[in-house]
Design an enzyme around this catalytic site. Sequence first.
Site, mmCIF file in Angstrom:
data_model
loop_
_atom_site.group_PDB
_atom_site.id
_atom_site.type_symbol
_atom_site.label_atom_id
_atom_site.label_comp_id
_atom_site.label_asym_id
_atom_site.label_seq_id
_atom_site.Cartn_x
_atom_site.Cartn_y
_atom_site.Cartn_z
ATOM 1 N N HIS A 54 17.305 8.213 9.022
ATOM 2 C CA HIS A 54 18.197 7.099 8.680
ATOM 3 C C HIS A 54 18.598 6.297 9.925
ATOM 4 C CE1 HIS A 54 21.582 9.173 10.530
ATOM 5 N NE2 HIS A 54 21.078 10.267 10.002
ATOM 6 N N GLU A 66 20.681 16.172 4.775
ATOM 7 C CA GLU A 66 20.761 16.845 6.063
ATOM 8 C C GLU A 66 21.107 18.322 5.888
ATOM 9 O OE1 GLU A 66 19.683 17.369 8.808
ATOM 10 O OE2 GLU A 66 20.610 15.911 10.177
#
Length: 225
Positions: A8, A82
Site C-alpha cells: 500500500h 497485515e
Amino acid sequence: MRLLLVRHGQTPSNLKHLLDTAEPGPALTPLGQEQAAALPEALSAETIDALYASTLLRAQLTAAPLAARTGLEVGVRQGIRELSAGDLEMRGDQQAIETYLTTAFAWSAGDTGRRMPGGENGVEALRRFDAVVEEAAGTGAKTVAMVSHGAAIRMWAAARAENIDAAFASTHELRNTGVVILSGAPGEGWRVIRWEDRSVGPEDSTPHASGPAGESVEDVADADG
C-alpha cells in the site's frame, strides 16, 4: 499465474514507524495518495485480470486508482491484511519492531508454530494468505494484483517461493507501493521474478529502510528510535 503483490501507499503511521495493523487502519498521506495515483502507470505493462485488496483502508485506497484504470472490481479480502501485531500494536520502539519482524521471518523459515505476542502464529497467517491466492488462481485469471502489506508480502513470498528465503526477505526492503512479482500456482510452487525494480538472481543482501513492515531486520538493530 502471474501474481503481483503490491504494498500500500504511505500512511501517517509509516512516518511515525508504528506497528499499526488493526482494522480499519489509517488512510494515506498526501504522498501515499500520489503513490497510489502513480500505480496504474507503473503497472501499465501488465494485463491484470483480477484485483484484490486487504480489509485495511490503506490497501483499498491504494487499489482504487488501479481499479479505475482497469475497470476491475476490487475483491476485498481479510486474508491478505497485515500480520497482526497483537500486544505490539501501535508501538514504534526498536524492541517491538525487531520482535515483530524476527517473528514474521521465523515463519518464513519454517517456525510456523511461533506466535506473535498476543497475535497470530505462522500457521494462521500463511493459511489466510494462501486462501486468497488459491481463490484467485481458481478464477482462471492469468495475472492477478493484490494490494497488501509489507510484512505480509515479504513473509509469504519468502515462505512460498522456491528461489528466495527468509534471509533474502529480511534484508530486502519493500517500499510503499513496491511490487513483488511471482510466477507459479498453488500446489505447484512459486518463483519470485522481480522484487521491486530488480530481477531476482544472485542474492543482493544490501538492506534498506522503509518503515516497520518494510525495513530490514539489520536496519532495525541500527535504528535510533
